[in-house]
Design an enzyme around this catalytic site. Structure first.
Site, short mmCIF file in Angstrom:
data_model
loop_
_atom_site.label_atom_id
_atom_site.label_comp_id
_atom_site.label_asym_id
_atom_site.label_seq_id
_atom_site.Cartn_x
_atom_site.Cartn_y
_atom_site.Cartn_z
CG HIS A 1 16.43 -18.53 -34.48
ND1 HIS A 1 16.65 -19.71 -35.14
CD2 HIS A 1 15.12 -18.57 -34.09
CE1 HIS A 1 15.54 -20.43 -35.15
NE2 HIS A 1 14.60 -19.76 -34.51
CG HIS B 1 11.55 -22.35 -35.47
ND1 HIS B 1 10.76 -22.12 -34.37
CD2 HIS B 1 10.81 -22.05 -36.56
CE1 HIS B 1 9.59 -21.67 -34.77
NE2 HIS B 1 9.58 -21.62 -36.09
#
Length: 316
Positions: A131, A170
């Site tokens: 991320h 994710h």
């Protein structure tokens, strides 16, 4: 097969509070399961070195690096002293060194695999990375370990094509942002959608053939994932002909993990790993470096990592 696992005790010292799911217990659970499964002695254990800031700067802006380096609580701070990067990403006094170890593991594994010292490697490190955007840390992640290693392979070792496979629940928004306009890098992933970080669908990446990021609905299980890997990932990877493959190995798509709502099990992770290995054997001399991302149910995480490592080391 010669498979190594890279880790360091500095990665245990980074923590973000007893409430936080991205905890040092994750690495301890993996270590315990390696021993319990009796494969610990079959894997080469190596200490992760510290990454050079120069290597991190191939992916991250200087402001993003400084935000981590310059905001860690000073030595001697109380144990519960934290600096908040965002609502769920915090720094403690050991976070800078842990982040350098995590990136350093990925770089050292890349060097060893390219040199032929290892067939492949798994980096059992934290903080995770996928991320982390070029411009900022986020989502438990400080620096993007896989992206840094991929850049290292391109810029230091002169590889012409590398692939990144991301099977975290994710979307790896930081990795996509780092390489969306880089034709030497192909990224393939699946991810639960709609779900944090609410990216990977639409935008510029949908028009770029080097980005094969596949959203899936909550409660998607192994059969559907195996289908999309077979029909979407593998043809794209084989057409791209990567000279090395990096894996963002998140295990939070496991059906027991409360951080996601997907339905994978250990056998699915082993199967995915074998498919990636087949492509690597065809085009990349078998060269794979895998880095831990998510996975927060400690038992499911540890069992899934063992399944992944058994596949990498061809132990079953």
């Amino acid at each position: 097969m010669t498979t190594a696992i890279y880790c360091h005790t500095d990665c245990l010292a980074h923590e973000m509070g007893g409430w936080h799911p991205e905890s040092p217990a994750r690495l301890q659970a993996i270590e315990d399961q390696l021993i319990a499964s009796r494969i610990d002695s079959c894997i080469d254990h190596r200490d992760a070195p510290l990454a050079d800031v120069e290597a991190i700067a191939r992916v991250h802006h200087q402001d993003a690096i400084a935000r981590v380096r310059d905001n860690v609580p000073p030595p001697g701070s109380p144990a519960d002293a934290y600096y908040p990067i965002d609502g769920d990403t915090l720094l403690n006094a050991h976070s800078w060194k842990a982040a350098l170890r995590a990136a350093g593991a990925a770089i050292a594994a890349t060097d060893a695999v390219i040199a032929g010292d290892l067939d492949n490697a798994f980096c059992a490190v934290r903080p995770p990375g996928h991320h982390a955007r070029p411009s900022e840390p986020m989502g438990f992640c400080l620096f993007n370990n896989v992206a840094i290693a991929a850049r290292h392979a391109l810029e230091v070792h002169g590889l012409e094509r590398v692939a990144i496979v991301d099977f975290d629940v994710h979307h790896g928004n930081g990795t996509e942002e780092a390489f969306v306009y880089e034709p030497r890098v192909m990224m393939v992933s699946f991810f639960q959608h709609p779900f944090y970080p609410y990216s990977g669908v639409g935008g510029e990446s949908q028009f770029n053939p080097n980005m094969v990021n596949v959203p899936v609905a909550a409660y998607t299980g192994g059969e559907k994932v195996r289908q999309l890997v077979t029909e979407l990932w593998l043809p794209a990877l084989r057409a791209f002909r990567p000279q090395m493959i990096f894996i963002s190995a998140g295990f939070d798509a496991h059906r027991e993990d409360d951080m996601g709502q997907m339905g994978l099990v250990e056998a699915d992770y082993a199967w995915i790993t074998r498919q990636i290995m087949a492509v690597a054997n065809e085009h990349a001399g078998g060269r794979i470096v895998s880095c831990l991302e998510g996975g927060y149910n400690l038992s499911a995480l540890a069992r899934s990592v063992v399944a992944h490592l058994k596949a990498l080391a061809e132990l079953e």
